[in-house]
Design a protein around this motif. Structure first.
Motif, short mmCIF file in Angstrom:
data_model
loop_
_atom_site.label_atom_id
_atom_site.label_comp_id
_atom_site.label_asym_id
_atom_site.label_seq_id
_atom_site.Cartn_x
_atom_site.Cartn_y
_atom_site.Cartn_z
N SER A 140 0.85 -1.20 0.00
CA SER A 140 0.00 0.00 0.00
C SER A 140 0.87 1.25 0.00
CB SER A 140 -0.93 0.04 1.22
OG SER A 140 -1.72 -1.11 1.28
N LEU A 263 -0.96 2.72 8.65
CA LEU A 263 -1.81 1.57 8.28
C LEU A 263 -1.75 1.31 6.77
CD1 LEU A 263 -4.90 2.40 10.52
CD2 LEU A 263 -3.07 0.74 10.98
N PRO A 264 -1.93 0.08 6.31
CA PRO A 264 -2.20 -1.12 7.09
C PRO A 264 -0.98 -1.57 7.88
CG PRO A 264 -1.95 -1.66 4.75
CD PRO A 264 -1.91 -0.18 4.85
#
Ligand SMILES: Cc1cc2nc3c(=O)[nH]c(=O)nc-3n(C[C@H](O)[C@H](O)[C@H](O)COP(=O)(O)OP(=O)(O)OC[C@H]3O[C@@H](n4cnc5c(N)ncnc54)[C@H](O)[C@@H]3O)c2cc1C
Length: 403
Positions: A140, A263-264
């Motif tokens: 991500s 995050l993640p």
């Protein structure tokens, strides 16, 4: 209750929450339970075992009984990642002191072969990387080292076994498969127990001068934490041993463990074997387990409890989806991990609390009962450190903190 996992004395059975790579090579001597003790400790994880060992050291004449529903380490402690971290999940709290220094001192004093190594921990982020980050993972965004903070790793199986040995050697009685299903908050306190001993379930009442509840994500009703805390399951996997070239390629040659600060979430560490543990993901503790542990008295018999747990399998449903998601993430982090074999997959419970602060206080129904739990996934060093403090508090040698 929960099925036994790795011990020397019994073959490992398949556990519905999967098996971690650690081995707990200690089993307490099975004995009938006494009628009365000075101190009863409920919960055989790091917290309860540390408190038991310290109570025996600090008050050698007093009787100490530790009661564990399942086998030692069947909660979070045997299923942890084993990163030894400083402070608490909420940072440094008033009066906390130096957790890592205290942890090291405790392990040394109790002569525990913990495999503690404190090379520092990589904090990883998807922005503002440090210069020359050894890690560059695709997850991500680009996950890179942001900074190095104090900390390191232990072997959780060795720490569990070491604490239990230290406690038993100095006089504590440790009872596995001894489930406390109710407490009568009278004077003296009275614990109601179902104990599997010599192949039979024995119902037993034990009177205790004081009690420490170290039941973490379970038995929330008993601990008076039903409203104050939220139990969740989290997930981890271990890869097969990686080559030196693979470790260099993924930036882990320094053997520092890591966790992400955005995050993640992703955390991990190397094993002695050069396998790598990765962990992430949360699901609420399934309703069947929740109900059972929140109110074991109404949750049916020992046998039903065991059946409920056996039915919950992390290879099915939302938990299985989380584990597959974690595995896919790991394979996509770096080309060197693309076709790596996964040797272990497992889950374990985490207790989340308000403000991420640990719960360390007297039970609302009795000043003779202390509750210590809720490290918010940050309890490897803290549980042992505060377990010692709990022993001192039970002996009126140190006040409880006001967190
Ligand atoms: C997958 C995973 C990874 C983690 N990784 C890290 C990490 O890398 N670093 C870190 O700092 N922290 C980590 N944590 C958190 C850390 O492992 C825990 O905070 C710590 O182990 C808590 O120890 P404990 O003794 O309080 O609880 P537990 O180990 O959960 O022990 C509680 C025990 O009480 C028993 N029990 C419950 N109810 C009863 C009853 N009524 N009667 C008798 N016995 C009962 C249970 O069976 C259990 O064995 C992780 C947790 C998980 C699940």
């Amino acid at each position: 209750m929960l099925l036994l996992h790795q011990t020397n004395a019994m073959p490992r059975k398949s556990h519905p929450w999967g098996a971690p790579p650690w081995t707990v090579d200690f089993r307490p001597v099975p004995r009938a339970l006494p009628d009365h003790v000075d101190f009863a400790i409920v919960g055989g994880g790091f917290t309860g075992l540390s408190a038991a060992a310290w109570l025996c050291r600090l008050a050698p004449g007093q009787s100490v009984l530790l009661l564990e529903s399942a086998a030692l380490g069947e909660g979070a402690s045997g299923r942890t990642g084993g990163l030894a971290l400083a402070e608490t999940a909420a940072g440094p709290l008033p009066g906390l002191g130096d957790v890592l220094a205290g942890y090291k001192k405790i392990l040394r004093a109790l002569r525990i072969d913990s495999r503690l190594a404190l090379p520092g921990v990589f904090e990883l982020g998807r922005s503002a990387p440090a210069k020359n980050s050894p890690i560059s993972w695709s997850d991500s965004g680009e996950l890179q080292v942001v900074r190095i903070v104090p900390g390191g790793v232990i072997d959780p199986g060795k720490v569990l076994a070491g604490l239990a040995r230290a406690a038993e050697k100095t006089g504590a009685q440790i009872a596995e498969r001894a489930h406390v299903h109710a407490i009568d908050f009278s004077n003296p306190l009275c614990l109601q127990i179902r104990h599997k001993f010599r192949g039979r379930i024995h119902r037993k009442e034990i009177r205790a001068g004081q009690i420490l509840l170290a039941t973490n994500a379970f038995s929330l009703e008993l601990a008076g934490l039903r409203v104050a805390a939220a139990p969740k399951l989290t997930f981890a996997l271990a890869t097969e041993p990686l080559s030196a070239a693979q470790l260099k390629a993924i930036g882990l040659s320094s053997r520092r463990p890591f966790y992400s600060i955005d995050l993640p979430y992703l955390w991990g560490r190397l094993l002695d074997s050069n396998g790598v543990v990765f962990g992430a993901g949360l699901v609420p503790l399934p309703a069947s387990l929740n109900a059972l542990f929140r109110n074991p008295a109404s949750g049916g018999s020992h046998k039903n409890a065991s059946l409920n747990l056996r039915r919950f399998d992390v290879r099915k449903g939302e938990a299985a989806v989380r584990l597959r998601w974690l595995e896919a993430r790991v394979r996509n982090l770096h080309l060197a991990l693309h076709s790596v074999r996964i040797s272990h997959r497992w889950a374990g419970p985490i207790l989340f609390t308000e403000g991420m602060r640990p719960i360390f206080h007297r039970h609302p129904r009795s000043k003779n009962v202390i509750v210590l739990a809720g490290y918010n996934g940050h309890g490897v060093a803290l549980s042992v450190y505060l377990g010692q403090w709990a022993a001192q508090a039970l002996l009126a040698r140190r006040p409880l903190p006001r967190w």
